[in-house]
Design a protein around this motif. Structure first.
Motif, PDB file in Angstrom:
ATOM      1  N   GLY A  72      24.963  -6.096  39.211  1.00 16.15           N
ATOM      2  CA  GLY A  72      25.973  -5.342  38.599  1.00 16.15           C
ATOM      3  C   GLY A  72      25.760  -3.836  38.273  1.00 16.15           C
ATOM      4  N   ILE A  73      24.739  -3.566  38.402  1.00 12.19           N
ATOM      5  CA  ILE A  73      24.473  -2.141  38.208  1.00 12.19           C
ATOM      6  C   ILE A  73      24.699  -1.322  39.576  1.00 12.19           C
ATOM      7  N   ASN A  75      26.928  -2.396  41.724  1.00 11.34           N
ATOM      8  CA  ASN A  75      28.323  -2.327  41.819  1.00 11.34           C
ATOM      9  C   ASN A  75      29.188  -1.536  40.998  1.00 11.34           C
ATOM     10  N   ARG A  76      28.538  -0.912  39.956  1.00 10.60           N
ATOM     11  CA  ARG A  76      29.090  -0.157  38.959  1.00 10.60           C
ATOM     12  C   ARG A  76      28.963   1.452  39.859  1.00 10.60           C
ATOM     13  N   ASP A  77      27.796   1.447  40.288  1.00 11.14           N
ATOM     14  CA  ASP A  77      27.352   2.901  41.130  1.00 11.14           C
ATOM     15  C   ASP A  77      28.069   3.143  42.376  1.00 11.14           C
ATOM     16  N   ILE A  80      31.819   3.831  41.233  1.00 10.84           N
ATOM     17  CA  ILE A  80      31.902   5.400  40.892  1.00 10.84           C
ATOM     18  C   ILE A  80      31.847   6.199  42.198  1.00 10.84           C
ATOM     19  N   ASP A 105      31.204  -9.771  34.757  1.00 10.74           N
ATOM     20  CA  ASP A 105      31.065  -8.366  34.658  1.00 10.74           C
ATOM     21  C   ASP A 105      30.621  -7.562  35.793  1.00 10.74           C
ATOM     22  N   THR A 106      29.710  -8.337  36.403  1.00 11.47           N
ATOM     23  CA  THR A 106      28.811  -7.623  37.539  1.00 11.47           C
ATOM     24  C   THR A 106      29.891  -7.580  38.804  1.00 11.47           C
ATOM     25  N   VAL A 109      33.306  -4.586  37.011  1.00  9.30           N
ATOM     26  CA  VAL A 109      33.029  -3.360  37.037  1.00  9.30           C
ATOM     27  C   VAL A 109      33.369  -2.551  38.185  1.00  9.30           C
ATOM     28  N   LYS A 112      36.687  -1.604  36.703  1.00 10.51           N
ATOM     29  CA  LYS A 112      36.664  -0.868  35.363  1.00 10.51           C
ATOM     30  C   LYS A 112      36.118   0.566  35.792  1.00 10.51           C
ATOM     31  N   GLU A 113      35.415   1.013  36.558  1.00  5.80           N
ATOM     32  CA  GLU A 113      34.856   2.040  36.955  1.00  5.80           C
ATOM     33  C   GLU A 113      35.781   2.667  38.104  1.00  5.80           C
TER      34      GLU A 113
END
Length: 363
Positions: A72-73, A75-77, A80, A105-106, A109, A112-113
């Motif tokens: 999930g982290i 995918n967040r990056d 971004i 949420d993984t 995101v 979301k980002e």
């Protein structure tokens, strides 16, 4: 177990990238240099349009991961990086979400980002229409990827062994959803025959996903105690071979698998891709150096692609298909066996010039 498998995939994929980032068949494709072909940089656009989709650049971050805290982290990056560079981004397989909604949420995101970006949901070919719609809704997807991966499932210890339902299910999904549907291989390539079949199922786009990048047969075999499927390492056709094999099929094709730099992006576009995806190399940069380095890498690739188009005289990515190409080595042998005339690629500018002379237009 699913989250552990996702983490294993990331670890093994990064290791694979560190060990196997050298030669692939893109190196057997070269541009013929025409010293006065260049144009002015302000006249160059990176925009691409295909199957009703418009992207500001022809590069995208292809499917990687999701389903665990650490992925999930990632995918967040990735989201971004996509937001900051304007590239599209695909989620990894969302099967984990179907089995365990707590990991939603993984994947979400990504939206979301990257609220205004182009996001692709990703499902397997056995997903029900209801699950597919849930995946699309979760990330507010602009398009859907259906991944096909028999050569990954075969050595996977817990993999599928029943594939006959995939074709009718792909057809059912394509008829049911309202976003564009892309069928993608995960690193073993789509043959011409497969792309034509995919088209007949009502699918709008094929992502060729060829050999040359992350090798999931190798990764899954690495998860086996005895590693007894080593004979499947390197299975399939390269991305360059797939592009040559699918010339003039009825649907647009995207190129992914073994894309290492901006030159590979240009080669793939010149071979007919409407867009070019990368994943393994981007993942390695993200894991080794962080999101700022990934943003810088993508930005550099885009700047270099524009520079190559300027030198080659290609105002748009699509114009690269008019550039002369030389096909060499095993890739040329593949073409000979498949009945593909490589000579035509070396003389494309002559037909363009003849058309200009006939119409009185200028380059």
């Amino acid at each position: 177990m699913i989250s552990q498998r996702k983490d294993d995939h990331v670890r093994l994929a990064v290791e694979h990238q560190r060990q196997h980032s050298g030669h692939n068949q893109f190196d057997e494709v070269s541009f013929v240099h025409h010293a006065l072909a260049g144009i002015d940089r302000p006249d160059v656009s990176l925009a691409t349009t295909f199957a009703g989709i418009s992207w500001p650049v022809p590069l995208y971050i292809n499917a990687m991961t999701g389903g665990s805290v650490s992925t999930g982290i990632i995918n967040r990056d990735l989201a971004i990086a996509a937001r900051e560079t304007g590239v599209a981004v695909a989620s990894g397989s969302m099967s984990a979400y179907f089995k365990d909604p707590s990991c939603a949420d993984t994947f979400s995101v990504l939206r979301k980002e990257n609220p205004d970006g182009f996001v692709l949901a990703n499902v397997n070919a056995t997903a029900s229409v209801d699950k597919v719609q849930r995946a699309i809704d979760l990330v507010q997807a602009n398009a859907l990827q259906i991944h096909i991966n028999t050569a990954q499932e075969t050595p996977m210890p817990e993999g599928d062994r029943s594939f006959s339902s995939w074709v009718p299910q792909i057809e059912k999904i394509a008829a049911a959803v309202e976003v564009p549907v892309i069928v993608k291989e995960v690193g073993n390539g789509l043959s011409r025959e497969t792309v034509l079949l995919i088209e007949s199922l009502g699918v709008q786009i094929a992502d060729l996903g060829g050999r040359g990048g992350t090798d999931f047969a190798r990764i899954e075999n690495g998860r086996r105690e005895l590693g007894e499927y080593a004979f499947m390492h390197g299975w399939g056709q390269s991305t360059a071979a797939c592009l040559l094999d699918t010339q003039d099929v009825g649907i647009p094709v995207l190129a992914s698998g073994g894309v290492r730099n901006a030159l590979d992006v240009a080669r793939a576009l010149a071979l007919g891709a409407s867009g070019v995806g990368a994943s393994g190399g981007f993942l390695r940069t993200l894991k080794d150096e962080g999101v700022s380095a990934l943003i810088a890498q993508i930005s550099t690739w885009l700047d270099q692609l524009a520079a190559l188009q300027t030198m080659l005289g290609a105002r748009t990515p699509a114009d690269l298909t008019r550039c002369d190409l030389l096909i060499r080595g095993e890739l040329r042998d593949f073409c000979a066996d498949r009945g593909i005339d490589t000579g035509q690629f070396a003389q494309r500018s002559r037909s363009v010039e003849a058309a200009h002379q006939l119409t009185g237009s200028t380059r």
